[in-house]
Scaffold this motif. Structure first.
Motif, PDB file in Angstrom:
ATOM      1  N   ALA A   1       0.830  -1.210   0.000  1.00 35.40           N
ATOM      2  CA  ALA A   1       0.000   0.000   0.000  1.00 35.40           C
ATOM      3  C   ALA A   1       0.865   1.261   0.000  1.00 35.40           C
ATOM      4  O   ALA A   1       0.570   2.236  -0.710  1.00 35.40           O
ATOM      5  CB  ALA A   1      -0.922  -0.006   1.214  1.00 35.40           C
ATOM      6  N   PHE A   2       1.931   1.243   0.770  1.00 34.89           N
ATOM      7  CA  PHE A   2       2.833   2.390   0.856  1.00 34.89           C
ATOM      8  C   PHE A   2       3.529   2.626  -0.486  1.00 34.89           C
ATOM      9  O   PHE A   2       3.633   3.769  -0.948  1.00 34.89           O
ATOM     10  CB  PHE A   2       3.845   2.151   1.971  1.00 34.89           C
ATOM     11  CG  PHE A   2       4.679   3.335   2.329  1.00 34.89           C
ATOM     12  CD1 PHE A   2       4.136   4.589   2.481  1.00 34.89           C
ATOM     13  CD2 PHE A   2       6.045   3.183   2.539  1.00 34.89           C
ATOM     14  CE1 PHE A   2       4.922   5.684   2.825  1.00 34.89           C
ATOM     15  CE2 PHE A   2       6.834   4.251   2.885  1.00 34.89           C
ATOM     16  CZ  PHE A   2       6.272   5.502   3.024  1.00 34.89           C
ATOM     17  N   ALA A   3       3.996   1.561  -1.136  1.00 36.01           N
ATOM     18  CA  ALA A   3       4.651   1.698  -2.440  1.00 36.01           C
ATOM     19  C   ALA A   3       3.678   2.257  -3.483  1.00 36.01           C
ATOM     20  O   ALA A   3       4.059   3.106  -4.296  1.00 36.01           O
ATOM     21  CB  ALA A   3       5.208   0.359  -2.898  1.00 36.01           C
ATOM     22  N   ALA A   4       2.435   1.810  -3.446  1.00 35.99           N
ATOM     23  CA  ALA A   4       1.435   2.319  -4.389  1.00 35.99           C
ATOM     24  C   ALA A   4       1.200   3.812  -4.173  1.00 35.99           C
ATOM     25  O   ALA A   4       1.114   4.582  -5.139  1.00 35.99           O
ATOM     26  CB  ALA A   4       0.130   1.547  -4.245  1.00 35.99           C
ATOM     27  N   ARG A   5       1.144   4.228  -2.923  1.00 39.08           N
ATOM     28  CA  ARG A   5       0.913   5.644  -2.607  1.00 39.08           C
ATOM     29  C   ARG A   5       2.108   6.512  -3.023  1.00 39.08           C
ATOM     30  O   ARG A   5       1.928   7.592  -3.585  1.00 39.08           O
ATOM     31  CB  ARG A   5       0.636   5.798  -1.105  1.00 39.08           C
ATOM     32  CG  ARG A   5       0.377   7.184  -0.668  1.00 39.08           C
ATOM     33  CD  ARG A   5      -0.946   7.697  -1.220  1.00 39.08           C
ATOM     34  NE  ARG A   5      -1.143   9.041  -0.739  1.00 39.08           N
ATOM     35  CZ  ARG A   5      -1.359  10.080  -1.531  1.00 39.08           C
ATOM     36  NH1 ARG A   5      -1.458   9.918  -2.826  1.00 39.08           N
ATOM     37  NH2 ARG A   5      -1.513  11.280  -1.034  1.00 39.08           N
ATOM     38  N   ILE A   6       3.294   6.035  -2.782  1.00 38.53           N
ATOM     39  CA  ILE A   6       4.480   6.795  -3.173  1.00 38.53           C
ATOM     40  C   ILE A   6       4.554   6.892  -4.694  1.00 38.53           C
ATOM     41  O   ILE A   6       4.904   7.938  -5.244  1.00 38.53           O
ATOM     42  CB  ILE A   6       5.758   6.157  -2.596  1.00 38.53           C
ATOM     43  CG1 ILE A   6       5.756   6.261  -1.077  1.00 38.53           C
ATOM     44  CG2 ILE A   6       7.003   6.843  -3.142  1.00 38.53           C
ATOM     45  CD1 ILE A   6       6.880   5.486  -0.425  1.00 38.53           C
ATOM     46  N   TYR A   7       4.232   5.803  -5.376  1.00 41.78           N
ATOM     47  CA  TYR A   7       4.251   5.831  -6.838  1.00 41.78           C
ATOM     48  C   TYR A   7       3.223   6.821  -7.382  1.00 41.78           C
ATOM     49  O   TYR A   7       3.485   7.518  -8.369  1.00 41.78           O
ATOM     50  CB  TYR A   7       4.003   4.437  -7.408  1.00 41.78           C
ATOM     51  CG  TYR A   7       4.134   4.407  -8.912  1.00 41.78           C
ATOM     52  CD1 TYR A   7       5.376   4.537  -9.515  1.00 41.78           C
ATOM     53  CD2 TYR A   7       3.015   4.256  -9.717  1.00 41.78           C
ATOM     54  CE1 TYR A   7       5.499   4.529 -10.896  1.00 41.78           C
ATOM     55  CE2 TYR A   7       3.123   4.241 -11.095  1.00 41.78           C
ATOM     56  CZ  TYR A   7       4.367   4.377 -11.681  1.00 41.78           C
ATOM     57  OH  TYR A   7       4.484   4.374 -13.039  1.00 41.78           O
ATOM     58  N   GLN A   8       2.062   6.926  -6.756  1.00 36.82           N
ATOM     59  CA  GLN A   8       1.068   7.919  -7.175  1.00 36.82           C
ATOM     60  C   GLN A   8       1.634   9.329  -7.052  1.00 36.82           C
ATOM     61  O   GLN A   8       1.430  10.160  -7.937  1.00 36.82           O
ATOM     62  CB  GLN A   8      -0.198   7.805  -6.334  1.00 36.82           C
ATOM     63  CG  GLN A   8      -1.052   6.623  -6.647  1.00 36.82           C
ATOM     64  CD  GLN A   8      -2.233   6.519  -5.696  1.00 36.82           C
ATOM     65  OE1 GLN A   8      -2.299   7.194  -4.667  1.00 36.82           O
ATOM     66  NE2 GLN A   8      -3.171   5.645  -6.033  1.00 36.82           N
TER      67      GLN A   8
END
Length: 73
Positions: free
Chosen positions: A20-27
């Protein structure tokens, strides 16, 4: 299957949180573009960490095998 202590299940939680954290940072990286290149590196680092905790989760749930040990290492 024997009952394992709660601490053995922490890698599963860690894998979910890191995904979830990686997805948010990528956004955030996609919004900032090239001015946020550090965010892309952060994303790759969190994904790498998540893959490590995923392999630990797999070992907890299904046991150790040669492939997953080499993947973790």
């Amino acid at each position: 299957m024997p009952t394992l202590p709660l601490s053995h299940y922490l890698p599963i939680l860690s894998t979910i949180i890191s995904a979830a954290f990686a997805a948010r940072i990528y956004q955030r990286y996609r919004l900032r573009g090239h001015q946020g290149n550090h965010l892309l590196w952060w994303t790759l680092g969190i994904i790498t960490y998540g893959l490590g905790t995923f392999s630990e989760s797999y070992i907890t749930l299904f046991g150790l095998n040669d492939f997953i040990l080499k993947f973790w290492y």
